[in-house]
Motif scaffolding. Structure first.
Motif, short mmCIF file in Angstrom:
data_model
loop_
_atom_site.label_atom_id
_atom_site.label_comp_id
_atom_site.label_asym_id
_atom_site.label_seq_id
_atom_site.Cartn_x
_atom_site.Cartn_y
_atom_site.Cartn_z
N PRO A 218 43.20 30.73 -15.51
CA PRO A 218 42.31 31.19 -14.43
C PRO A 218 41.05 31.87 -14.95
CG PRO A 218 44.48 32.23 -14.26
CD PRO A 218 44.53 31.33 -15.45
N GLU B 125 46.55 41.45 -6.35
CA GLU B 125 45.31 40.80 -5.98
C GLU B 125 45.52 39.65 -4.99
OE1 GLU B 125 45.38 38.61 -10.28
OE2 GLU B 125 43.49 39.29 -9.47
N HIS B 126 44.41 39.26 -4.39
CA HIS B 126 44.46 38.23 -3.36
C HIS B 126 44.93 36.89 -3.94
CE1 HIS B 126 43.08 34.99 -0.91
NE2 HIS B 126 42.12 34.69 -1.75
N ARG B 127 45.84 36.26 -3.23
CA ARG B 127 46.28 34.92 -3.60
C ARG B 127 46.10 34.02 -2.40
NH1 ARG B 127 49.83 36.00 -8.10
NH2 ARG B 127 48.47 37.35 -9.26
N HIS C 13 52.44 41.48 -6.12
CA HIS C 13 51.23 41.45 -6.94
C HIS C 13 50.12 42.11 -6.16
CE1 HIS C 13 50.12 38.25 -4.22
NE2 HIS C 13 51.31 37.75 -4.44
N GLU D 23 49.63 30.15 -8.63
CA GLU D 23 48.92 30.59 -7.42
C GLU D 23 47.58 31.22 -7.78
OE1 GLU D 23 51.18 33.27 -5.04
OE2 GLU D 23 52.51 31.71 -4.29
N LYS D 24 47.61 32.02 -8.83
CA LYS D 24 46.38 32.70 -9.27
C LYS D 24 45.35 31.66 -9.74
CE LYS D 24 44.87 36.28 -12.48
NZ LYS D 24 45.29 37.13 -13.58
N HIS E 135 53.54 32.65 -9.70
CA HIS E 135 52.37 33.52 -9.51
C HIS E 135 51.18 33.08 -10.34
CE1 HIS E 135 54.82 37.06 -7.72
NE2 HIS E 135 54.52 36.14 -6.85
N ASP E 136 51.44 32.64 -11.56
CA ASP E 136 50.32 32.21 -12.41
C ASP E 136 49.62 30.99 -11.83
OD1 ASP E 136 50.83 34.23 -14.14
OD2 ASP E 136 51.98 33.02 -15.57
N THR F 289 44.04 29.78 -6.76
CA THR F 289 43.18 30.65 -5.94
C THR F 289 41.77 30.66 -6.52
OG1 THR F 289 45.04 32.03 -5.28
CG2 THR F 289 42.86 33.04 -5.14
N ARG F 290 41.69 30.76 -7.86
CA ARG F 290 40.36 30.75 -8.52
C ARG F 290 39.69 29.39 -8.32
NH1 ARG F 290 41.42 34.86 -7.95
NH2 ARG F 290 42.08 36.53 -9.31
#
Lengths: 661, 179
Positions: free
Chosen positions: A527, A494-496, A492, A572-573, A569-570, A576-577
């Motif tokens: 997110p 973007e930053h995670r 991916h 994690e995203k 991933h979802d 992260t937010r």
């Protein structure tokens, strides 16, 4: 408190997420961390600058310390724009990745040398004390200051290596204790010096700098004239060491963030000005000229021994000064590790350094691999310098000046490039032709650029070693970026955030996470829809209330049984937010993920398990708020085992609904 | 129509955070809104739709509402959305209706559980149907009733109800539990 899930609807897995540095610190702690670096220069700046510019050194140190105010303002403006900020982030946004890598390479040079010079200087002070004490104790033996200081420096770095692996809260405790002791020492020195001045008088230092061949480097003596002031100013620039760390600890600063950042900046400015500025004048004014050079590497020991009073009392004062000095200089090592770790994290988040470097320590949740790298660089620097403080001091102004210059240029460019409303601006803005012109920032940039260019000529060691180190790191970052980007292209972009996951099949695990008397649970899913979390964080009282941020993964049938706890991933995203929101507000949250076969049961069970008195939702794209609340009221009643009242809140842009049940 | 008090101009900080929320279902006893006429014991062989229809007719009949089909249609519409069946065996269909002054409720006790077509893994053992006024100020009461009924109808009570002899005995069990 734990609900008993019935066979039909249940939570099968509970995962509590922890991440690096999710604890927040007060402005006092943040100031203490930065001051451990900046104020520690008081122990060596006088000797280094006097060696370069002669007895006028204190005036230039004072001038540099006064400049700390606008430079701190520059960092406050940059940090207010980017919570995970600092030179790299600001330069990257303003002028692109290449210049950002150059600036951060220079900064890494400064950090590597800050740790080394502080640790070696602490060793020099200790060796000075040992060598003056031994004869009085009848021990006719002395230590080699350089060998001794290198060994001491390695011990100090090893100690703070361990502390930083354990986390910022631990290391900020040390910083506060150190700064408290430094304050006591400063009061003792000032009072004792006042008495000495009363008895013996005071000689103000000369105002004109006198340069040596070495301190002019490649600078043509014929150019000196008015530029001499700039040359001398450049030699004193190491007095501003540590400011970048303010930007790095901003992420961990508690709410109200910006107000606390300004408070920290003010505390740093006045403390450093008072301590470093005053002791630099006292050292030149009270230590006799003929002996001062013998204390070049431990000037404050010389100051202690030059006070009025019986010799035994002066030895006690020297011991006190040395011990406090060893502590604050050690604290500076801590600050440099902390700051470098922050900078490397930003680089890794941006894909410059490999993701693997951000691996979290399984127990402490710190980015331990980065800390290992930073410490390895410092150890190497300490060994290579062989205990020579002057060489280190001369060299490391390079990193400070150029990282400042890049930062000032970037903040200036951003004023034109990004015209969004600023929470804080560096003063000195003039309205003209219907636009605002950042005259103050521009002036600051020009001064920094001039000093940087002059230093390139005068500081041979700094220029050669700084350019070499910067070039080396720039090449390293560029290669690493290519490799990392290639690896990320398959995953991916973007930053995670990195998380440590603690899982159980029982919601009782949440009890370990709850510390405060009140609890609020915020349910999140999308997110892109965290309005309700941000609104809750705005008014959240972190002192009395735990904020649990909750999401559920819904699985049916066998999928529920076979589910693993690793985040997708979802998720994690999403988290992260969540972490970014918590950092922005400076308030602690407990992120939590549960695996269940029904979302409303999952929310209810989690809220009841943590004893939440309030459950907050965002506006749903699929369900009306009425339907959401009806279903929640049903599951709440069905699962409730106690008489605990609850408030449900639904928050969306321009909408706030609340109902008490 | 929303029941909520919209407070867009007030910052969240001023939300009545410190006001102690009232006890859920306070002042509203389930036994007080049921009568022997609105407690049914349907015979075996009925499915969920048929039980719902019988209940709607009984509840509206007791309240003197002739157009019970409109009430049934409204609750059926609501049933198309998110499920109202809980894993305790309680099904809680409900709707908010214009023109009624207060809560209208009825209960069906099913000696033999029936499946919920929307959630095949759950069985319905008791169905509690209610209508509440479609007014903003009545919605908190609507929610409190949902919470209160869900809380009251735990598996132990449902077992007792399904074993009871008829409407009067069932009502007596509920009254006893609420006393």
């Amino acid at each position: 408190m734990k609900p008993e899930p019935r066979p039909g609807r249940r939570v099968t897995e509970v995962v509590v997420l922890t991440t690096a540095m999710l604890s927040f610190i007060s402005f006092g702690r943040a100031a203490a961390i930065v001051l451990c670096d900046m104020a520690s220069t008081a122990w060596y700046i006088g000797g280094i600058v006097e060696t370069a510019v002669g007895p006028a050194a204190p005036w230039f140190i004072l001038a540099v310390l006064l400049c700390a105010a606008p430079f701190l303002a520059m960092y406050v403006e940059g940090s207010a724009m980017f919570v995970r900020g600092g030179v790299y982030k600001v330069v990257s946004k303003a002028m692109g990745g290449m210049l950002a890598k150059v600036s951060v390479s220079a900064l890494m040079f400064a950090y590597a040398l800050t740790g080394a010079i502080s640790a070696v200087s602490a060793g020099q002070y200790l060796s000075g004390l040992v060598n003056s004490m031994f004869p009085r104790l009848g021990i006719h033996w002395s230590v080699d200051p350089r060998v001794f200081s290198v060994l001491c420096a390695l011990c100090i770095v090893a100690y703070f290596w361990r502390q930083n692996i354990r986390g910022i809260e631990e290391s900020s405790d040390e910083a506060v204790r150190i700064m408290s002791l430094v304050s006591v020492m400063a009061v003792v020195i000032f009072i004792w010096a006042g008495v000495t001045i009363y008895l013996r008088g005071f000689r103000w230092p000369a105002t004109a700098p006198t340069f040596t061949h070495e301190s002019l480097g490649w600078f043509p003596p014929g150019w000196l004239g008015k530029l001499g002031l700039l040359v001398a100013f450049g030699h004193a620039f190491l007095g501003l060491s540590g400011l970048e760390t303010l930007a790095q600890v901003y992420r961990e600063m508690e709410a109200p963030k910006l107000k606390n950042l300004k408070r920290a900046a003010a505390a740093i400015f006045f403390f450093a000005l008072l301590l470093t500025g005053t002791v630099s004048f006292l050292a030149v004014g009270l230590i006799p000229d003929d002996v001062r050079h013998t204390y070049a590497d431990n000037l404050l020991s010389g100051l202690a021994m030059s006070m009025a009073g019986p010799h035994w009392a002066l030895l006690i004062l020297q011991t006190f000064v040395v011990l406090v000095g060893v502590m604050i200089l050690s604290g500076a090592v801590n600050t440099s590790i902390l700051g470098s770790n922050g900078v490397m994290n930003r680089l890794s988040e941006d894909g410059i350094l490999p993701e693997k470097l951000r691996h979290l320590h399984p127990r402490y949740g710190t980015t331990h691999r980065m800390i290992h790298v930073v410490v390895a660089i410092q150890v190497l620097t300490i060994i290579l310098c062989r205990g020579d403080v002057y060489v280190l001091g001369e060299a490391y102004a390079f990193g400070i000046i150029w990282s400042f210059a890049f930062n000032a240029a970037a903040v200036l460019v951003l004023r034109f490039k990004d015209r969004s409303k600023r929470e804080f601006k560096v003063p000195g803005n003039v309205g003209f032709l219907g636009r605002e012109w950042p005259v103050g920032l521009a002036a600051m940039f020009l001064i920094l650029l001039s000093v940087g260019l002059v230093n390139l000529l005068t500081k041979k060691i700094a220029t050669v070693s700084g350019l070499a180190f910067t070039a080396f790191f720039f090449a390293l970052f560029s290669i690493s970026e290519r490799l990392s980007r290639r690896a990320r292209a398959h995953a991916h972009d973007e930053h995670r955030e990195k998380f440590n996951l603690r899982s159980a099949n029982d919601l009782a695990i949440m009890r370990d996470e709850i510390e405060r008397p009140n609890r609020v649970l915020v349910a999140v899913r999308d997110p892109g829809n965290l309005y309700h979390l941000n609104k809750t964080l705005e008014t959240h009282d972190a002192e009395t209330t735990d904020l649990v941020v909750f999401t559920s993964r819904i699985r049916k049938g066998l999928g529920l049984v076979d589910e693993t706890v690793a985040m997708d991933h979802d998720e994690e995203k999403l988290f992260t937010r969540v972490i970014e929101a918590a950092e922005k507000h400076g308030k602690h949250v407990t992120p939590m993920l549960v695996v269940s076969n029904e979302p409303f049961y999952a929310i209810t069970q989690a809220a009841q398990a943590v004893g939440a008195t309030e459950v907050v939702f965002g506006i749903s794209a699929k369900l009306s708020t009425d339907t959401q609340l009806e279903r929640l009221a049903m599951t709440w009643g069905s699962l409730q085992k106690d008489k605990q009242p609850v408030r449900f809140r639904i928050l969306g842009p321009g909408v706030e609904h609340a109902v008490d049940l | 129509m929303s029941w909520f008090q919209k407070k867009p101009s007030e910052p969240a900080a001023e939300a009545p955070k410190t006001t102690p929320p009232p006890r859920a279902g306070k002042g509203l006893k389930v036994s007080s809104i049921l009568t022997v006429e609105t407690v049914l014991f349907p015979s075996e062989g009925h499915d969920k739709a048929a039980v719902l229809q019988s209940l709607a007719a009984a509840v509206c009949g007791k309240a003197g509402i002739a157009d019970w089909a409109a009430f049934l249609a409204k609750v059926q519409e609501r049933e198309q959305g998110i499920s109202t069946t809980l894993d305790t065996g309680l099904s809680l269909p409900h709707a908010r209706m214009d023109g009624i002054p207060g809560i209208l409720a009825g209960m069906a006790v099913l000696k033999k559980p029936i499946p919920d077509p929307k959630q095949p893994d759950l069985s319905i053992r008791v169905m509690f149907l209610f209508f509440s006024p479609n007014k903003q100020e009545a919605f908190p009461m609507h929610l409190q009733l949902l919470r209160g009924v869900s809380s009251l109808f735990q598996p132990a009570l449902i077992d007792q109800l399904t074993a009871s002899s008829g409407p009067a005995a069932a009502l007596e069990l509920i009254k006893k539990l609420e006393a």
